[in-house]
Write an enzyme that holds these catalytic residues in place. Structure first.
Site, short mmCIF file in Angstrom:
data_model
loop_
_atom_site.label_atom_id
_atom_site.label_comp_id
_atom_site.label_asym_id
_atom_site.label_seq_id
_atom_site.Cartn_x
_atom_site.Cartn_y
_atom_site.Cartn_z
N HIS A 146 0.85 -1.19 -0.04
CA HIS A 146 0.01 -0.11 0.01
C HIS A 146 0.87 1.39 -0.13
O HIS A 146 0.28 2.30 -0.36
CB HIS A 146 -0.96 0.21 1.01
CG HIS A 146 -0.50 0.47 2.48
ND1 HIS A 146 -0.24 -0.36 3.44
CD2 HIS A 146 -0.18 1.67 2.91
CE1 HIS A 146 0.21 0.24 4.55
NE2 HIS A 146 0.12 1.44 4.30
N ASP A 197 -0.14 -7.36 1.43
CA ASP A 197 0.45 -6.05 1.50
C ASP A 197 1.92 -6.02 1.73
O ASP A 197 2.56 -5.73 2.79
CB ASP A 197 -0.38 -5.44 2.86
CG ASP A 197 -0.08 -3.93 2.83
OD1 ASP A 197 0.63 -3.31 1.78
OD2 ASP A 197 -0.54 -3.18 4.00
N SER A 232 4.12 2.28 8.23
CA SER A 232 3.82 1.39 7.34
C SER A 232 5.03 1.18 6.41
O SER A 232 5.79 1.86 6.33
CB SER A 232 2.71 1.92 6.31
OG SER A 232 1.51 1.70 6.92
N1 ARG Z 1 -1.08 2.01 7.57
C1 ARG Z 1 -0.42 3.02 8.51
C2 ARG Z 1 0.73 3.82 7.75
O1 ARG Z 1 0.43 3.88 6.52
C3 ARG Z 1 0.26 2.34 9.55
C4 ARG Z 1 -0.34 1.30 10.20
C5 ARG Z 1 0.00 0.74 11.32
N2 ARG Z 1 -1.05 1.02 12.53
C6 ARG Z 1 -0.97 0.55 13.67
N3 ARG Z 1 -1.92 0.95 14.62
N4 ARG Z 1 -0.47 -0.46 13.86
O2 ARG Z 1 1.67 4.28 7.90
#
Ligand code: ARG
Length: 613
Positions: A138, A187, A282
């Site tokens: 992503h 992902d 992420s």
């Molecule tokens: N999807 C998020 C990003 O783009 C990070 C997700 C991790 N979140 C969590 N609560 N562990 O950086």
């Protein structure tokens, strides 16, 4: 002239292809592209969104100067971000962790973009072979290799530590985004570096070493992400941070995160919350000790529900499920860093045919002619923002007919259920905003309400007018409807009429483009794309009286050329079907969405809205 019949010659809108250095061109195209965009946006705001006119005055601050980028890998670059975050009350970092010891994670990678004069961090990654960085799909989906640069072994972003290396190939897992039951499935992505990194890679966890990451094992997650869930603005932490989180059993993970977790994912964290990865982490690594003083890469930061909340866990891509895929892409020469067990497994297993890889042929970026650019009344403030705003994707709001196939059923939300969605959102304090509110925020920092959400409807079905529109009005909510202009023109009873669209627009809804006839916009000739872009835009402007500025790609299909032509035809943003809620100022033509399915209950919806992805 009948505007709808108008089919411009390709010449008119195809930008000239100048032969200047591509990096300078990128900078210039950003400036020339974004300035008219923002000024048009302001004009639009002024006319349509009167309450927002105040923004124009305070946005004319920092004008970025076109600085030719030196992409030489030795050049130290600074990171653009808003003022470094002040440590919050509890000094919590990454959420609940502590700063890493500089140099402790030599294989840690900062994945950055260079669409501005400075490099901007956007995701984490891990060096898994001399030429390969593993990250989350992503993070890089639909990016071009020439838009990404990596720094290996850097501790403080913006410093000249670490090794800056270019990316020449992006390999996103072929099944990412194509799983009907799990939005975040697969992902995982590999970035191929144009030259080998000096640092030693980290070894991925394999089937043979699985017990080293058994539930209860204390793992470590590393990243530059937000220090707390609320840290939406100051999402970046300048120094690398780490936090220890135990690996959670799959049963526990499934119960707490609902239907969202597959066997290709793993959870880590505490049921009482307090420690977690967060926005901006992420793609970064979750590692466990290998028993010999080293580490094994066990997870890739993928998503969560908020950050560090009690009763939820951080969700990671389960690296051990992707050993074959990794080996398939990492050449033999480079597999020396993978554990022996993994290599012999691979020898025994016949290799599946390699997926065709996009070759690194950077398309020339659209270069709007400077002469045609009106003198801007306000400048972008030069800040690349990251905003987490869910854009919900609805289609039908009606009971599907008895003969409906699985797709139609999946796309249909019953009016009762739709009403429950709206009520649940209202009760939970969500405010519907328009796409333009989101764009004004991303390009100029216009304020957003506390819990913003964008509602979108694709295809322009008649039930949107009959069922969704009255419910939206009842609750004082707004939505954007992406219509297919030829379908309305043909007076197909399944779709809106222009009369209905006008009534919706007059009531505060927005009518935007979903193309002329719902054909894919991928791999098309310029001529055809111009016909789709101008044809649909001019029809809507003619019928509704307002020029649409946002395209939703039919079937979610588009490529770099689609974006180039739609930009040149006066579009400001493009909406995809890629899952996610995080948007970047420098990526307005790849806005992500949150799919609402026929089976999505109000409770599911609230959970989707809270997702950190
Ligand atoms: N999807 C998020 C990003 O783009 C990070 C997700 C991790 N979140 C969590 N609560 N562990 O950086």
């Amino acid at each position: 002239m009948n505007l709808r019949a108008y089919r411009p010659s390709p010449r008119r809108s195809v930008p000239s292809r100048t032969q200047c250095r591509w990096n300078l061109k990128r900078t210039a195209s950003l400036l020339f592209g974004i300035i008219p965009l923002v000024s048009l946006l302001l004009i639009f705001n002024h006319i349509i969104l009167r309450e927002q006119t105040a923004l124009a005055s305070n946005s004319a601050t920092k004008t970025p100067t076109p600085v030719p980028l030196d992409v030489g890998i030795t050049q130290a670059m600074t990171v653009t971000a808003e003022t470094p975050p002040t440590p919050n009350k509890a000094e919590r970092q990454i959420v609940g962790g502590k700063p890493a010891v500089p140099g402790a994670w030599p294989w840690m990678v900062s994945v950055q973009t260079f669409t501005t004069p400075d490099y901007v961090y956007f995701c984490g990654g891990a060096l898994v072979a001399p030429n390969w960085v593993l990250t989350a799909a992503h993070c890089v989906i639909n990016s071009m290799p020439n838009q990404i640069i990596t720094t290996i072994g850097i501790h403080r972003l913006g410093s000249n530590q670490g090794q800056l290396l270019e990316v020449d190939r992006i390999v996103v897992h072929p099944l990412y985004g194509y799983d009907f039951t799990h939005d975040f499935a697969h992902d995982i992505a590999l970035l191929h570096l144009s030259q080998p990194a000096d640092a030693d890679p980290v070894a991925p966890l394999t089937a043979a070493t699985l017990e080293l990451a058994a539930p209860g094992t204390v793992a470590t997650v590393i990243g530059w992400g937000a220090l707390s869930e609320e840290g939406r603005e100051g999402w970046l932490s300048y120094d690398l941070h780490q936090v220890q989180v135990p690996i959670v059993s799959q049963e526990e993970c499934n119960t707490s995160m609902g239907r969202m977790v597959s066997e290709n994912m793993l959870c880590a964290g505490y049921s009482e919350g307090g420690k977690d990865a967060c926005h901006g982490d992420s793609g970064g690594p979750l590692v466990v000790p290998d028993g010999n003083g080293g580490w094994l890469l066990t997870g890739i930061v993928s998503f969560g529900i908020g950050c560090a909340r009690p009763a939820f866990y951080g969700v990671y891509t389960r690296v051990s499920q992707y050993n074959d895929w990794l080996l398939q892409h990492i050449s033999e020469m480079e597999t020396v860093y993978l554990p022996i067990a993994m290599q012999s497994e691979a020898v025994a297993t016949p290799q599946p045919a390699t997926m065709p890889q996009p070759t690194a042929t950077p398309q020339p970026t659209a270069m709007p002619q400077p002469t045609a650019t009106p003198q801007p009344t306000a400048m972008p403030d030069g800040v690349i923002r990251r905003a987490q705003v869910p854009i919900l994707m609805y289609h039908y709001v009606s009971e599907p007919p008895p003969e409906a196939d699985i797709y139609r059923v999946d796309l249909s939300v019953s009016p009762r259920r739709f009403a429950s969605h709206l009520q649940a959102m209202a009760a939970a304090g969500y405010t519907t905003i328009s796409m333009y509110d989101l764009l004004a925020h991303l390009t100029q920092g216009a304020p957003l309400p506390p819990k913003p959400v964008v509602l979108t409807f694709d295809d322009g079905y008649r039930d949107n007018y009959e069922n969704a529109f009255p419910l939206l009005q009842e609750l004082g909510m707004i939505a954007t409807f992406f219509v297919v202009t030829d379908f309305i023109d043909s007076e197909n009873p399944a779709y809106l009429t222009w009369e209905m669209a006008r009534a919706m627009q007059a009531a505060g809804m927005r009518i935007e483009s979903h193309g002329r006839d719902h054909t894919s916009l991928q791999n098309r000739k310029d001529d055809y794309l111009i016909w789709q872009a101008l044809g649909s835009a001019e029809t809507i402007e003619f019928e509704i009286g307002v020029r649409p500025r946002i395209i939703t790609y039919p079937f979610g299909r588009y490529d770099e050329n689609t974006i180039r032509i739609f930009k040149s035809a006066g579009f400001w943003a493009g909406v995809t079907v890629r899952a996610g809620a995080t948007h970047m100022t420098d990526d307005l033509f790849q806005l992500k969405r949150v799919r609402v399915r026929g089976t999505t209950t109000a409770a599911d919806l609230l959970r989707l809205l809270e997702l950190d992805w």
